[in-house]
Design an enzyme around this catalytic site. Structure first.
Site, mmCIF file in Angstrom:
data_model
loop_
_atom_site.group_PDB
_atom_site.id
_atom_site.type_symbol
_atom_site.label_atom_id
_atom_site.label_comp_id
_atom_site.label_asym_id
_atom_site.label_seq_id
_atom_site.Cartn_x
_atom_site.Cartn_y
_atom_site.Cartn_z
ATOM 1 N N LYS A 77 -1.951 6.467 -50.218
ATOM 2 C CA LYS A 77 -2.349 7.850 -49.979
ATOM 3 C C LYS A 77 -1.544 8.764 -50.914
ATOM 4 O O LYS A 77 -0.390 8.506 -51.214
ATOM 5 C CB LYS A 77 -2.089 8.237 -48.520
ATOM 6 N N ASP A 78 -2.195 9.851 -51.331
ATOM 7 C CA ASP A 78 -1.601 10.748 -52.326
ATOM 8 C C ASP A 78 -0.348 11.445 -51.803
ATOM 9 O O ASP A 78 -0.203 11.691 -50.605
ATOM 10 C CB ASP A 78 -2.611 11.810 -52.748
ATOM 11 N N LYS A 79 0.509 11.814 -52.743
ATOM 12 C CA LYS A 79 1.703 12.595 -52.422
ATOM 13 C C LYS A 79 1.341 14.041 -52.096
ATOM 14 O O LYS A 79 1.808 14.601 -51.101
ATOM 15 C CB LYS A 79 2.677 12.563 -53.610
#
Length: 365
Positions: A77-79
């Site tokens: 999952k993206d930062k």
């Protein structure tokens, strides 16, 4: 900039501002199966902000005194987002977790137990909520209508710009590594080579979207001239009811998962495709990847790389259907909240770009 993308739909571009931040971009993982409620693994439903999955694993490993390899997760999952995902750790590490996990960027929402650890790919998909700015009321209405139309007709499953690094050029390093013949060292080299795989897939998909658009929008003779195909073949392809045209030998899979098979009867496969029961797949080239056959093989071959043998290879859905599309518009602030579900491995930004008709990453000078 994603310079190789060809959009499937030909409506007028929309105007809106998109920025992926923890206040504007939300994603929640949907598990592949229900957890057993008992077993040797603690399953954590975790909400994190401004933190990548890799950083989350580091934080959890430090708190529990585990190795990162002992922590299970289904997907990255993206930062720059607020994300909810599921993590598994051995049950005996729970006391250390309770004692040592202190960061405010990680919140444990729920706990349960399971008989097996979570593994990569163990998710159905992701539910997104994205806030778009500076969109007028007319475009907001068109956004809603278009998004719901795509829920019925589907969209090309391009890899998003995030896959290719800040300068969109990481695939070039991946190509160099893949052609070196060396074994991959560490997760970074694997990521770079997989970016090269993804680049080839996107180029193939763009080529298939382009030829499908020509067949769907041009007269038979005109399409035949542009594509340099026999008019009889174009006539048969044009009779297929769906946008993305299938060829003999295309590799298809039951949707959203199942075993691969080859297209042998184009019209029969096209009807099942239109019913969302199967979807064509594109090649992620590698050592053990299944290649297309017959006509479809000749369309795939220019985007294959037989020198890439350091990864196993795979097939990826070329066409997907968004679900659960809902929008809410705020006239005073000119903001639009768009909620939708996508199958695993698909990018919210790809869906938004297909609607907006512009690269969300923006142009580099």
């Amino acid at each position: 900039m994603n310079h190789i993308k060809t959009y499937a739909y030909d409506h007028t571009p929309l105007h809106f501002d998109f920025k992926q931040t923890i206040e504007r971009f939300f994603v929640e993982e949907i598990p592949l199966y229900a957890f057993t409620g008992s077993g040797n693994y603690l399953v954590l439903k975790i909400k994190k902000t401004d933190m990548s999955t890799h950083k989350l694993l580091t934080v959890l490993a430090k708190a529990t005194e585990l190795q990162e390899r002992d922590i299970g997760y289904a997907g990255l999952k993206d930062k720059s987002a607020t994300t909810i995902q599921y993590i598994s750790i051995p049950k005996q590490a729970e006391k250390l977790l309770n004692k040592n996990l202190t960061t405010q960027r990680v919140e444990i929402l729920e706990r349960t137990y399971n008989k097996a650890p979570i593994k990569i790919g163990h998710l159905k998909g992701n539910r997104f909520s994205v806030i778009l700015y500076h969109i007028n009321e007319k475009d907001a209405k068109f956004f809603n209508t278009t998004a719901k139309m795509m829920q019925t007709k589907g969209i090309p499953n391009y890899y998003g710009y995030q896959r290719f690094g800040e300068d969109s050029q990481s695939y070039l390093q991946g190509k160099e590594i893949a052609h070196s013949g060396k074994r991959l060292k560490g997760s970074r080299e694997k990521l770079l080579v997989s970016a090269y795989q993804s680049h080839l897939f996107n180029k193939w998909l763009g080529s298939r979207v382009k030829l499908s658009a020509i067949i769907g929008r041009e007269k038979i003779d005109s399409a035949a001239r542009k594509l340099k195909y026999p008019a009889e073949l174009v006539k048969v392809l044009a009779q297929q009811p769906q946008f993305f045209k299938l060829f003999f030998g295309d590799v298809v899979m039951p949707y959203p998962y199942g075993k691969t098979s080859f297209v042998k009867d184009m019209m029969q496969s096209a009807r099942v495709f239109q019913e969302k029961k199967i979807s064509p797949t594109g090649l992620l080239c590698g050592a053990n990847a299944l290649r297309a056959q017959n006509d479809a093989y000749h369309l795939e071959e220019p985007f294959d790389d037989t020198e890439l043998s350091s990864l196993k290879g795979d097939r990826r859905f070329a066409w997907i259907w968004p679900k659960e599309v809902e929008t809410a518009y705020e006239k005073e602030t000119k903001t639009l909240q768009a909620d939708f579900y996508l199958p695993k491995g698909s990018y919210a930004t790809t869906f938004l770009e297909e609607i907006g008709k512009f690269s969300l990453k923006g142009r580099k000078e």
